[in-house]
Design a protein around this motif. Structure first.
Motif, PDB file in Angstrom:
ATOM      1  N   VAL A 141      -7.213  14.707  20.256  1.00 48.58           N
ATOM      2  CA  VAL A 141      -7.378  13.390  21.195  1.00 48.58           C
ATOM      3  C   VAL A 141      -6.076  13.248  21.761  1.00 48.58           C
ATOM      4  N   MET A 142      -5.517  13.049  22.704  1.00 43.22           N
ATOM      5  CA  MET A 142      -4.408  12.735  23.134  1.00 43.22           C
ATOM      6  C   MET A 142      -4.244  11.469  23.934  1.00 43.22           C
ATOM      7  N   TYR A 143      -3.614  10.446  23.766  1.00 50.33           N
ATOM      8  CA  TYR A 143      -3.142   9.282  24.716  1.00 50.33           C
ATOM      9  C   TYR A 143      -1.646   9.676  25.320  1.00 50.33           C
ATOM     10  N   PRO A 144      -1.951   9.861  26.583  1.00 52.43           N
ATOM     11  CA  PRO A 144      -0.786  10.833  27.191  1.00 52.43           C
ATOM     12  C   PRO A 144       0.411   9.906  27.824  1.00 52.43           C
ATOM     13  N   ASP A 145       1.505  10.849  28.072  1.00 53.04           N
ATOM     14  CA  ASP A 145       2.617   9.979  28.774  1.00 53.04           C
ATOM     15  C   ASP A 145       2.045   9.638  30.038  1.00 53.04           C
ATOM     16  N   PRO A 146       2.287   8.252  30.262  1.00 51.04           N
ATOM     17  CA  PRO A 146       1.525   7.911  31.481  1.00 51.04           C
ATOM     18  C   PRO A 146       2.055   8.379  32.834  1.00 51.04           C
ATOM     19  N   GLY A 147       3.452   8.740  33.046  1.00 47.38           N
ATOM     20  CA  GLY A 147       4.130   9.240  34.084  1.00 47.38           C
ATOM     21  C   GLY A 147       4.177   8.075  35.181  1.00 47.38           C
ATOM     22  N   ALA A 365      -2.760  17.901  11.147  1.00 48.71           N
ATOM     23  CA  ALA A 365      -2.573  16.944  12.135  1.00 48.71           C
ATOM     24  C   ALA A 365      -1.206  16.343  12.055  1.00 48.71           C
ATOM     25  N   PHE A 366       0.052  17.165  12.377  1.00 51.38           N
ATOM     26  CA  PHE A 366       1.148  16.860  12.679  1.00 51.38           C
ATOM     27  C   PHE A 366       1.526  15.861  13.844  1.00 51.38           C
ATOM     28  N   HIS A 367       1.770  14.747  13.748  1.00 50.92           N
ATOM     29  CA  HIS A 367       2.051  14.033  14.917  1.00 50.92           C
ATOM     30  C   HIS A 367       3.341  13.446  15.402  1.00 50.92           C
ATOM     31  N   PRO A 368       4.081  14.209  16.098  1.00 49.40           N
ATOM     32  CA  PRO A 368       5.381  13.619  16.610  1.00 49.40           C
ATOM     33  C   PRO A 368       5.260  12.664  17.700  1.00 49.40           C
ATOM     34  N   LYS A 369       5.655  11.407  17.411  1.00 46.47           N
ATOM     35  CA  LYS A 369       5.145  10.670  18.479  1.00 46.47           C
ATOM     36  C   LYS A 369       5.874  10.845  19.830  1.00 46.47           C
ATOM     37  N   GLY A 370       7.004  11.199  19.665  1.00 51.09           N
ATOM     38  CA  GLY A 370       7.796  11.308  21.212  1.00 51.09           C
ATOM     39  C   GLY A 370       7.332  12.643  21.855  1.00 51.09           C
ATOM     40  N   PHE A 391       1.222   9.043  22.531  1.00 50.54           N
ATOM     41  CA  PHE A 391       2.475   9.329  22.883  1.00 50.54           C
ATOM     42  C   PHE A 391       3.250   7.935  23.121  1.00 50.54           C
ATOM     43  N   ASN A 392       4.550   7.867  22.590  1.00 50.54           N
ATOM     44  CA  ASN A 392       5.537   6.871  22.620  1.00 50.54           C
ATOM     45  C   ASN A 392       6.974   7.160  22.810  1.00 50.54           C
ATOM     46  N   SER A 393       7.406   7.092  23.950  1.00 48.92           N
ATOM     47  CA  SER A 393       8.893   7.440  24.284  1.00 48.92           C
ATOM     48  C   SER A 393       9.919   6.660  23.657  1.00 48.92           C
ATOM     49  N   ASP A 394       9.626   5.371  23.146  1.00 49.89           N
ATOM     50  CA  ASP A 394      10.602   4.504  22.433  1.00 49.89           C
ATOM     51  C   ASP A 394      11.150   5.289  21.407  1.00 49.89           C
ATOM     52  N   VAL A 395      10.490   6.330  20.535  1.00 49.47           N
ATOM     53  CA  VAL A 395      11.252   6.826  19.599  1.00 49.47           C
ATOM     54  C   VAL A 395      12.375   7.692  20.013  1.00 49.47           C
ATOM     55  N   PHE A 396      12.553   8.195  20.916  1.00 49.57           N
ATOM     56  CA  PHE A 396      13.674   9.040  21.216  1.00 49.57           C
ATOM     57  C   PHE A 396      14.630   8.305  22.379  1.00 49.57           C
ATOM     58  N   GLN A 397      14.399   7.276  23.116  1.00 56.12           N
ATOM     59  CA  GLN A 397      15.280   6.738  23.911  1.00 56.12           C
ATOM     60  C   GLN A 397      16.766   6.437  23.302  1.00 56.12           C
ATOM     61  N   ASP A 398      16.704   5.669  22.230  1.00 53.48           N
ATOM     62  CA  ASP A 398      18.242   5.716  21.688  1.00 53.48           C
ATOM     63  C   ASP A 398      18.954   6.855  21.010  1.00 53.48           C
ATOM     64  N   ALA A 399      18.315   8.001  20.903  1.00 53.72           N
ATOM     65  CA  ALA A 399      19.003   9.151  20.401  1.00 53.72           C
ATOM     66  C   ALA A 399      19.418   9.843  21.608  1.00 53.72           C
ATOM     67  N   LEU A 400      19.125   9.583  22.907  1.00 54.36           N
ATOM     68  CA  LEU A 400      19.607  10.268  24.067  1.00 54.36           C
ATOM     69  C   LEU A 400      20.335   9.155  25.089  1.00 54.36           C
TER      70      LEU A 400
END
Length: 416
Positions: A141-147, A365-370, A391-400
């Protein structure tokens, strides 16, 4: 009689003077109108160019900003750009897309100019981006990237792919839910939470996409094919051919892969690094929790984890605040072997044939949020297990953040 003639002459003269005065007053009134109109036009043009200058000032300030999260603060432009009657503000359109508005008040004249800009040209949406072939086994079950938003609804992308996709089991696009916001500030009211387009919310059971054949209709528009997909450029904002520029940056921590990869990654995060680059085989095993503990201790939202030219293996049900990127560099001849997989904690779950083609494998069930980026053309990324993914894009924004560039969007200029 003579006195009457003099009176008539005087009367005619007076009338002529009055008429002349009236014409003069009318002329002066028209002249005053023209002067006033010219003054207003000057003020209006001044307001226009000051607003235009404010727009450029705002763009320049944003372009130099190291923390993009600050740009929507109400007083962000006060010191540098909100001068000479300017009032500048920024509104969020979608993730990584903004509109900057510059309003100038000059006497009775006011002008507002707006234009859109994006960070690094905008990140293409997708929970999974893959040039690898994808194989998903189990119930997911995926809660997706809204785009992107269109007509009040979102495109909600599950996969953006350049290889084949096979699903053994079920993958459900669960849509958008207030309990799983895709990024901070996405929406504020659970009662009016946005929805996905009906064509972009698939439920796929035991089906596959074979390159060269039409995509089965059960895969909706939330599965997007792109023959020229370059996920490296999408994530790091440089073409894949220039990958060494990212690896060799001082803000990237490079380590050597091992069967104790989780411990090595956790140690790197402890020295304040949020972009980890692993060279060679990396077995996260069942110890990805060590990485998550290090992220929590460091007080950062998450990390970007790249594993280059090696096997990436995960074993067990774990949640990780990370974007996981499995990468085969363009010049690499890397291919997995049976002996390499036999050293991995999840290797016993693969067949002998799979050990020759699978470069990424998660068992559980490995779940990488980004999200996932599976960028190893010719190899297979296999995910097996019951997975509830949000999905949660906040986890990678600072790293980029240090890689971001600001770009005007053509055709978005508006003059109000």
């Amino acid at each position: 009689m003579k006195s009457q003639k003099g009176m008539a002459t005087l009367l005619v003269t007076a009338m002529l003077l009055v008429v002349s005065l009236l014409f003069s007053l009318a002329s002066y009134k028209n002249t005053f109108y023209q002067i006033k109109r010219t003054q207003n036009e000057v003020l209006a043009r001044q307001a226009h160019w000051r607003a235009e200058g404010g727009l450029e000032c705002g763009f320049a300030k944003v372009n130099e900003e190291s923390d993009i999260a600050l740009i929507t603060n109400s007083n962000y432009f006060n010191t540098d750009c909100n001068i000479s009657g300017n009032d500048i503000k920024i509104d969020v359109i979608t993730l990584n897309e903004y509109v900057i508005q510059s309003r100038n008040t000059n006497g009775n004249s006011a002008k507002k100019i707006s234009k859109r800009f994006s960070l690094a040209g905008g990140r293409a949406p997708g929970t999974i981006k893959a040039t690898s072939n994808l194989l998903l086994e189990g119930s997911t079950v995926m809660y997706p990237d809204p785009g992107f938003k269109s007509g009040g609804e979102y495109e909600c992308v599950i996969a953006r792919y350049a290889g084949s996709i096979e699903i053994k089991g079920t993958v459900t696009n669960a849509g958008l839910h207030f309990a799983y916001p895709p990024y901070d500030g996405f929406h504020s009211n659970p009662a009016t939470w946005p929805i996905c387009k009906s064509t972009n919310q698939s439920v796929v059971t035991d089906n596959k996409i074979v390159l060269g054949s039409p995509k089965p209709s059960v895969f909706g528009d939330d599965y997007i094919y792109s023959a020229n997909l370059d996920p490296f450029k999408d994530v790091f904002h440089v073409p894949k051919a220039d990958w060494k520029k990212i690896r060799d940056k001082s803000t990237t921590t490079v380590i050597t892969g091992s069967v104790n990869c989780s411990s090595a990654i956790a140690s790197s995060i402890a020295v304040d690094s949020d972009r980890i680059w692993v060279e060679g085989n990396c077995d996260l095993g069942s110890n990805a929790n060590l990485i998550q503990e290090a992220i929590t201790t460091a007080g950062i939202p998450g990390i970007v984890l790249v594993v280059q030219d090696g096997i990436l293996s995960v074993n067990g049900a774990q949640t990780l605040s990370a974007l996981v990127y499995h990468f085969k560099s363009p010049e690499s001849t890397f291919m997995p072997t049976v002996s390499q997989w036999n050293t991995m904690s999840a290797g016993a779950q693969l067949t002998e044939a799979e050990k020759l083609t699978v470069g990424y494998f998660q068992f559980g069930a490995f779940h990488p949020k980004g999200g996932y980026v599976m960028d190893a053309p010719g190899l297979t990324a296999k995910i097996r297990g019951s997975l509830n993914f949000s999905f949660n894009s906040d986890v990678f924004q600072d790293a980029l953040d240090d890689l971001e560039t600001i770009n005007w969007q053509e055709g978005s200029w508006n003059d109000f």
